[in-house]
Design a protein around this motif. Structure first.
Motif, PDB file in Angstrom:
ATOM      1  N   TRP A   1       4.035   2.321  -2.727  1.00  0.00           N
ATOM      2  CA  TRP A   1       4.185   1.740  -1.389  1.00  0.00           C
ATOM      3  C   TRP A   1       5.267   2.477  -0.605  1.00  0.00           C
ATOM      4  N   TRP A   2       6.367   2.790  -1.285  1.00  0.00           N
ATOM      5  CA  TRP A   2       7.454   3.501  -0.607  1.00  0.00           C
ATOM      6  C   TRP A   2       7.026   4.909  -0.199  1.00  0.00           C
ATOM      7  N   THR A   3       6.292   5.609  -1.069  1.00  0.00           N
ATOM      8  CA  THR A   3       5.854   6.967  -0.721  1.00  0.00           C
ATOM      9  C   THR A   3       4.840   6.950   0.423  1.00  0.00           C
ATOM     10  N   ILE A   4       3.979   5.932   0.463  1.00  0.00           N
ATOM     11  CA  ILE A   4       3.046   5.824   1.587  1.00  0.00           C
ATOM     12  C   ILE A   4       3.826   5.626   2.881  1.00  0.00           C
ATOM     13  N   SER A   5       4.847   4.776   2.833  1.00  0.00           N
ATOM     14  CA  SER A   5       5.672   4.543   4.023  1.00  0.00           C
ATOM     15  C   SER A   5       6.419   5.803   4.438  1.00  0.00           C
ATOM     16  N   ALA A   6       6.967   6.518   3.473  1.00  0.00           N
ATOM     17  CA  ALA A   6       7.732   7.725   3.785  1.00  0.00           C
ATOM     18  C   ALA A   6       6.831   8.823   4.349  1.00  0.00           C
ATOM     19  N   VAL A   7       5.670   9.023   3.743  1.00  0.00           N
ATOM     20  CA  VAL A   7       4.741  10.042   4.250  1.00  0.00           C
ATOM     21  C   VAL A   7       4.197   9.624   5.607  1.00  0.00           C
TER      22      VAL A   7
ATOM     23  N   GLY B   1       0.890   7.870  10.723  1.00  0.00           N
ATOM     24  CA  GLY B   1       0.013   6.944  10.020  1.00  0.00           C
ATOM     25  C   GLY B   1      -1.404   7.460   9.857  1.00  0.00           C
ATOM     26  N   GLY B   2      -1.945   8.105  10.894  1.00  0.00           N
ATOM     27  CA  GLY B   2      -3.325   8.605  10.825  1.00  0.00           C
ATOM     28  C   GLY B   2      -3.494   9.693   9.786  1.00  0.00           C
ATOM     29  N   VAL B   3      -2.563  10.639   9.768  1.00  0.00           N
ATOM     30  CA  VAL B   3      -2.638  11.737   8.784  1.00  0.00           C
ATOM     31  C   VAL B   3      -2.453  11.195   7.378  1.00  0.00           C
ATOM     32  N   SER B   4      -1.536  10.259   7.233  1.00  0.00           N
ATOM     33  CA  SER B   4      -1.310   9.647   5.931  1.00  0.00           C
ATOM     34  C   SER B   4      -2.565   8.928   5.445  1.00  0.00           C
ATOM     35  N   PHE B   5      -3.217   8.198   6.329  1.00  0.00           N
ATOM     36  CA  PHE B   5      -4.448   7.499   5.976  1.00  0.00           C
ATOM     37  C   PHE B   5      -5.553   8.482   5.591  1.00  0.00           C
ATOM     38  N   LEU B   6      -5.680   9.577   6.348  1.00  0.00           N
ATOM     39  CA  LEU B   6      -6.696  10.574   6.029  1.00  0.00           C
ATOM     40  C   LEU B   6      -6.433  11.243   4.685  1.00  0.00           C
ATOM     41  N   LEU B   7      -5.172  11.496   4.366  1.00  0.00           N
ATOM     42  CA  LEU B   7      -4.847  12.072   3.053  1.00  0.00           C
ATOM     43  C   LEU B   7      -5.215  11.124   1.925  1.00  0.00           C
ATOM     44  N   LEU B   8      -4.948   9.838   2.121  1.00  0.00           N
ATOM     45  CA  LEU B   8      -5.303   8.855   1.098  1.00  0.00           C
ATOM     46  C   LEU B   8      -6.812   8.741   0.945  1.00  0.00           C
ATOM     47  N   LEU B   9      -7.526   8.803   2.056  1.00  0.00           N
ATOM     48  CA  LEU B   9      -8.985   8.747   2.017  1.00  0.00           C
ATOM     49  C   LEU B   9      -9.557   9.988   1.336  1.00  0.00           C
ATOM     50  N   LEU B  10      -8.989  11.150   1.652  1.00  0.00           N
ATOM     51  CA  LEU B  10      -9.427  12.403   1.031  1.00  0.00           C
ATOM     52  C   LEU B  10      -9.193  12.375  -0.475  1.00  0.00           C
ATOM     53  N   SER B  11      -8.067  11.832  -0.900  1.00  0.00           N
ATOM     54  CA  SER B  11      -7.788  11.775  -2.336  1.00  0.00           C
ATOM     55  C   SER B  11      -8.756  10.824  -3.047  1.00  0.00           C
TER      56      SER B  11
ATOM     57  N   VAL C   1     -10.134  11.241 -17.940  1.00  0.00           N
ATOM     58  CA  VAL C   1     -10.919  11.386 -16.715  1.00  0.00           C
ATOM     59  C   VAL C   1     -11.092  10.031 -16.035  1.00  0.00           C
ATOM     60  N   LEU C   2     -11.391   9.007 -16.818  1.00  0.00           N
ATOM     61  CA  LEU C   2     -11.563   7.676 -16.248  1.00  0.00           C
ATOM     62  C   LEU C   2     -10.266   7.171 -15.622  1.00  0.00           C
ATOM     63  N   LEU C   3      -9.173   7.287 -16.349  1.00  0.00           N
ATOM     64  CA  LEU C   3      -7.887   6.819 -15.835  1.00  0.00           C
ATOM     65  C   LEU C   3      -7.449   7.627 -14.620  1.00  0.00           C
ATOM     66  N   GLY C   4      -7.638   8.935 -14.668  1.00  0.00           N
ATOM     67  CA  GLY C   4      -7.255   9.779 -13.539  1.00  0.00           C
ATOM     68  C   GLY C   4      -8.060   9.480 -12.291  1.00  0.00           C
ATOM     69  N   SER C   5      -9.340   9.227 -12.451  1.00  0.00           N
ATOM     70  CA  SER C   5     -10.156   8.938 -11.274  1.00  0.00           C
ATOM     71  C   SER C   5      -9.831   7.573 -10.692  1.00  0.00           C
ATOM     72  N   VAL C   6      -9.524   6.606 -11.534  1.00  0.00           N
ATOM     73  CA  VAL C   6      -9.105   5.296 -11.027  1.00  0.00           C
ATOM     74  C   VAL C   6      -7.788   5.422 -10.273  1.00  0.00           C
ATOM     75  N   LEU C   7      -6.862   6.207 -10.808  1.00  0.00           N
ATOM     76  CA  LEU C   7      -5.582   6.400 -10.122  1.00  0.00           C
ATOM     77  C   LEU C   7      -5.764   7.118  -8.793  1.00  0.00           C
ATOM     78  N   LEU C   8      -6.711   8.047  -8.715  1.00  0.00           N
ATOM     79  CA  LEU C   8      -6.965   8.728  -7.450  1.00  0.00           C
ATOM     80  C   LEU C   8      -7.612   7.803  -6.418  1.00  0.00           C
ATOM     81  N   MET C   9      -8.401   6.868  -6.876  1.00  0.00           N
ATOM     82  CA  MET C   9      -9.054   5.958  -5.948  1.00  0.00           C
ATOM     83  C   MET C   9      -8.113   4.876  -5.435  1.00  0.00           C
ATOM     84  N   LEU C  10      -7.033   4.619  -6.161  1.00  0.00           N
ATOM     85  CA  LEU C  10      -6.035   3.660  -5.690  1.00  0.00           C
ATOM     86  C   LEU C  10      -5.207   4.291  -4.577  1.00  0.00           C
TER      87      LEU C  10
ATOM     88  N   GLY D   1      -2.096   5.516  -2.773  1.00  0.00           N
ATOM     89  CA  GLY D   1      -0.732   5.862  -3.140  1.00  0.00           C
ATOM     90  C   GLY D   1      -0.635   7.321  -3.530  1.00  0.00           C
ATOM     91  N   PHE D   2       0.456   7.951  -3.145  1.00  0.00           N
ATOM     92  CA  PHE D   2       0.595   9.384  -3.401  1.00  0.00           C
ATOM     93  C   PHE D   2       1.081   9.667  -4.812  1.00  0.00           C
TER      94      PHE D   2
END
Length: 130
Positions: free
Chosen positions: A16-22, A28-38, A77-86, A88-89
């Motif tokens: 949460w803190w890294t999302i706020s800092a980024v 906010g828009g670029v941060s949201f797009l980066l999260l969506l891309l990830s 692979v399963l854990l990594g993909s779940v973490l990417l879908m959550l 947060g940076f």
């Protein structure tokens, strides 16, 4: 069990803190797009790397070999993909390192030592209900 719950809570707070800092740094828009891309990258990598792990597991089973390392690859692979879908940076960085084949062995060493330590101490793996 409480140790893992504390780790998850601290991880969520750091995310949460890294999302706020980024968001404050890039907007906010670029941060949201980066999260969506990830999230989309996590889905794509899950399909491709998961398929490789599945094929390796099937091949080892057909040869009569235990698919231990292939199963750990699949779990990573399963854990990594779940973490990417959550969102947060920090979780994205950890998720990417779990998905890339050249960084995955670092995690597998810790997983194997955890499993070996549990089995040597006579412990078992149980799923507890809340």
């Amino acid at each position: 069990m409480r140790k893992w719950l504390l780790i998850v809570i601290v991880g969520l707070l750091v995310d949460w803190w890294t999302i706020s800092a980024v968001g404050a740094w890039l907007g906010g828009g670029v941060s949201f797009l980066l999260l969506l891309l990830s999230a989309f990258a996590g889905f794509y990598l899950m399909r491709s790397e998961g398929r490789k792990s599945w094929m390796e597991m099937q091949q080892q089973l057909q040869q009569g070999l235990p698919p231990g390392h292939a199963m750990l690859d699949g779990f990573c692979v399963l854990l990594g993909s779940v973490l990417l879908m959550l969102p947060g940076f920090l979780s994205d960085i950890i998720g990417l390192t779990l998905l890339f084949p050249f960084t995955r062995p670092l995690y597998k060493v810790y997983m194997l030592s955890f499993i070996e330590r549990k089995l040597r101490n006579g412990g078992s793996f149980t799923i507890r209900r809340w």
